[in-house]
Design a protein around this motif. Sequence first.
Motif, PDB file in Angstrom:
ATOM      1  N   PRO A 169      23.898   6.618  -5.271  1.00 26.83           N
ATOM      2  CA  PRO A 169      24.531   5.880  -4.157  1.00 26.83           C
ATOM      3  C   PRO A 169      23.764   4.632  -3.737  1.00 26.83           C
ATOM      4  N   ASP A 170      22.435   4.678  -3.870  1.00 32.24           N
ATOM      5  CA  ASP A 170      21.610   3.524  -3.496  1.00 32.24           C
ATOM      6  C   ASP A 170      21.234   2.659  -4.694  1.00 32.24           C
ATOM      7  N   GLY A 171      21.735   3.024  -5.887  1.00 31.05           N
ATOM      8  CA  GLY A 171      21.412   2.250  -7.076  1.00 31.05           C
ATOM      9  C   GLY A 171      19.969   2.375  -7.495  1.00 31.05           C
ATOM     10  N   VAL A 172      19.348   3.520  -7.194  1.00 30.44           N
ATOM     11  CA  VAL A 172      17.934   3.738  -7.494  1.00 30.44           C
ATOM     12  C   VAL A 172      17.777   4.999  -8.334  1.00 30.44           C
ATOM     13  N   GLN A 182       0.828  -1.207   0.000  1.00 28.65           N
ATOM     14  CA  GLN A 182       0.000   0.000   0.000  1.00 28.65           C
ATOM     15  C   GLN A 182       0.862   1.257   0.000  1.00 28.65           C
ATOM     16  N   ALA A 183       2.018   1.197   0.641  1.00 29.49           N
ATOM     17  CA  ALA A 183       2.943   2.329   0.626  1.00 29.49           C
ATOM     18  C   ALA A 183       3.515   2.534  -0.773  1.00 29.49           C
ATOM     19  N   VAL A 184       3.801   1.436  -1.458  1.00 28.64           N
ATOM     20  CA  VAL A 184       4.313   1.515  -2.833  1.00 28.64           C
ATOM     21  C   VAL A 184       3.250   2.132  -3.739  1.00 28.64           C
ATOM     22  N   VAL A 185       2.011   1.669  -3.607  1.00 31.28           N
ATOM     23  CA  VAL A 185       0.913   2.195  -4.424  1.00 31.28           C
ATOM     24  C   VAL A 185       0.741   3.688  -4.196  1.00 31.28           C
ATOM     25  N   ALA A 186       0.746   4.101  -2.921  1.00 36.55           N
ATOM     26  CA  ALA A 186       0.587   5.519  -2.597  1.00 36.55           C
ATOM     27  C   ALA A 186       1.693   6.352  -3.231  1.00 36.55           C
ATOM     28  N   PHE A 222      16.833  -2.169 -13.934  1.00 38.44           N
ATOM     29  CA  PHE A 222      17.391  -1.279 -12.917  1.00 38.44           C
ATOM     30  C   PHE A 222      16.298  -0.984 -11.892  1.00 38.44           C
ATOM     31  N   ARG A 223      16.687  -0.441 -10.773  1.00 36.44           N
ATOM     32  CA  ARG A 223      15.739  -0.073  -9.732  1.00 36.44           C
ATOM     33  C   ARG A 223      15.353   1.402  -9.883  1.00 36.44           C
ATOM     34  N   THR A 224      14.078   1.682  -9.685  1.00 36.12           N
ATOM     35  CA  THR A 224      13.599   3.053  -9.807  1.00 36.12           C
ATOM     36  C   THR A 224      12.647   3.411  -8.671  1.00 36.12           C
ATOM     37  N   ALA A 225      12.747   4.648  -8.204  1.00 37.33           N
ATOM     38  CA  ALA A 225      11.796   5.145  -7.217  1.00 37.33           C
ATOM     39  C   ALA A 225      10.424   5.261  -7.885  1.00 37.33           C
ATOM     40  N   PRO A 226       9.339   5.033  -7.163  1.00 37.53           N
ATOM     41  CA  PRO A 226       8.004   5.122  -7.767  1.00 37.53           C
ATOM     42  C   PRO A 226       7.747   6.455  -8.461  1.00 37.53           C
ATOM     43  N   ALA A 227       8.308   7.537  -7.933  1.00 36.28           N
ATOM     44  CA  ALA A 227       8.080   8.854  -8.518  1.00 36.28           C
ATOM     45  C   ALA A 227       8.685   8.992  -9.907  1.00 36.28           C
ATOM     46  N   ALA A 228       9.659   8.155 -10.248  1.00 31.70           N
ATOM     47  CA  ALA A 228      10.312   8.235 -11.556  1.00 31.70           C
ATOM     48  C   ALA A 228       9.687   7.290 -12.579  1.00 31.70           C
ATOM     49  N   VAL A 229       8.745   6.452 -12.151  1.00 27.08           N
ATOM     50  CA  VAL A 229       8.137   5.463 -13.046  1.00 27.08           C
ATOM     51  C   VAL A 229       7.517   6.121 -14.270  1.00 27.08           C
ATOM     52  N   HIS A 230       6.775   7.185 -14.059  1.00 29.97           N
ATOM     53  CA  HIS A 230       6.028   7.814 -15.146  1.00 29.97           C
ATOM     54  C   HIS A 230       6.962   8.459 -16.167  1.00 29.97           C
ATOM     55  N   ASP A 231       8.018   9.078 -15.683  1.00 34.54           N
ATOM     56  CA  ASP A 231       9.001   9.701 -16.567  1.00 34.54           C
ATOM     57  C   ASP A 231       9.693   8.642 -17.428  1.00 34.54           C
ATOM     58  N   VAL A 259      12.119  -7.248  -3.032  1.00 29.74           N
ATOM     59  CA  VAL A 259      13.068  -6.160  -2.790  1.00 29.74           C
ATOM     60  C   VAL A 259      12.330  -4.829  -2.701  1.00 29.74           C
ATOM     61  N   THR A 260      11.329  -4.651  -3.558  1.00 29.39           N
ATOM     62  CA  THR A 260      10.522  -3.425  -3.529  1.00 29.39           C
ATOM     63  C   THR A 260       9.878  -3.244  -2.161  1.00 29.39           C
ATOM     64  N   MET A 261       9.270  -4.300  -1.663  1.00 21.72           N
ATOM     65  CA  MET A 261       8.549  -4.222  -0.391  1.00 21.72           C
ATOM     66  C   MET A 261       9.487  -3.959   0.786  1.00 21.72           C
ATOM     67  N   GLN A 262      10.728  -4.408   0.667  1.00 19.91           N
ATOM     68  CA  GLN A 262      11.672  -4.250   1.770  1.00 19.91           C
ATOM     69  C   GLN A 262      12.544  -3.011   1.627  1.00 19.91           C
ATOM     70  N   SER A 263      12.436  -2.339   0.486  1.00 20.89           N
ATOM     71  CA  SER A 263      13.282  -1.179   0.220  1.00 20.89           C
ATOM     72  C   SER A 263      12.746   0.065   0.911  1.00 20.89           C
ATOM     73  N   ALA A 264      13.660   0.838   1.479  1.00 25.06           N
ATOM     74  CA  ALA A 264      13.270   2.099   2.103  1.00 25.06           C
ATOM     75  C   ALA A 264      12.754   3.086   1.067  1.00 25.06           C
ATOM     76  N   HIS A 265      13.133   2.856  -0.201  1.00 28.79           N
ATOM     77  CA  HIS A 265      12.733   3.755  -1.288  1.00 28.79           C
ATOM     78  C   HIS A 265      11.566   3.181  -2.094  1.00 28.79           C
ATOM     79  N   CYS A 266      11.018   2.043  -1.677  1.00 25.29           N
ATOM     80  CA  CYS A 266       9.949   1.359  -2.439  1.00 25.29           C
ATOM     81  C   CYS A 266      10.382   1.164  -3.885  1.00 25.29           C
ATOM     82  N   ALA A 267      11.654   0.836  -4.078  1.00 20.94           N
ATOM     83  CA  ALA A 267      12.235   0.794  -5.425  1.00 20.94           C
ATOM     84  C   ALA A 267      11.682  -0.362  -6.248  1.00 20.94           C
ATOM     85  N   LEU A 268      11.027  -0.019  -7.348  1.00 23.20           N
ATOM     86  CA  LEU A 268      10.493  -1.009  -8.276  1.00 23.20           C
ATOM     87  C   LEU A 268      11.585  -1.476  -9.230  1.00 23.20           C
TER      88      LEU A 268
END
Length: 244
Positions: free
Chosen positions: A230-233, A105-109, A198-207, A160-169
């Motif tokens: 630094p975090d590979g995201v 739910q945090a990832v979706v938000a 690669f890993r991406t923050a949810p905010a960058a998905v649309h771009d 990994v997404t669920m456990q990531s502090a950045h919700c990285a997809l």
Amino acid sequence: MDITFLARVHASQALEELSEILTEWSWWSEGADRPASSDDSDDPAGRCGWRSRRGERRCQCSVRQLGPWLRAREGRMRVLPEIVGRDEFAALIIRTDYSDEAAWQAVVAAFMQPWGENGEFEACVHVIDDPVWAEVAPDDVLAAVRRDEDLSVVFVADRVTMQSAHCALLACDVWDKEEDLDPMYSQELIDASPPREFRTAPAAVHDVHANLSIANVDFEEFAEGASADPDGVLRPCWTTAVSP
């Protein structure tokens, strides 16, 4: 030699091997005693030495790998449903981990937030949230989504997404470039093995989705941006821009 005869021989050998594998797996899962081998030099206690029908030396250590192996085989044989109804402008996000509902739910938000430099764009996503996709490997996800000819990238919400502090997809390149390259002229490009994920923050998905959809940016460029972090995201470009 008769080709039909050879085919029957190979089929018979395959069935025999399958029978052995299932027998071994049954012994391991039920905890039954295994027949001891006459040669226990690598197993002094004689706990796992035994011989198969072909007289090959095996041990419980290898048998213990059959469980995960068979489960993996079962996953690879799973028939995934066709994805229908996706708008070509919508980023495709597939959930493959169901271990933490709160994390999901945090990832979706996060990926449903408006995006752009001033948040001027509404999030446009096509979300697959169906347990039939649970634990599906990225390669199998790609095999399923390649039916959509308008899709350039798919985003996977895995463990990994669920456990990531950045919700990285996990962003996966849908286009298999190697299939379109002629080894006679493009072997160097084939050997280069460009990044496919690669890993991406949810905010960058649309771009990422928008730029890849119109071939404005290459997948490799986004992957390089993620590797430089630094975090590979990969982060949204508007949050990392430096004002003059």
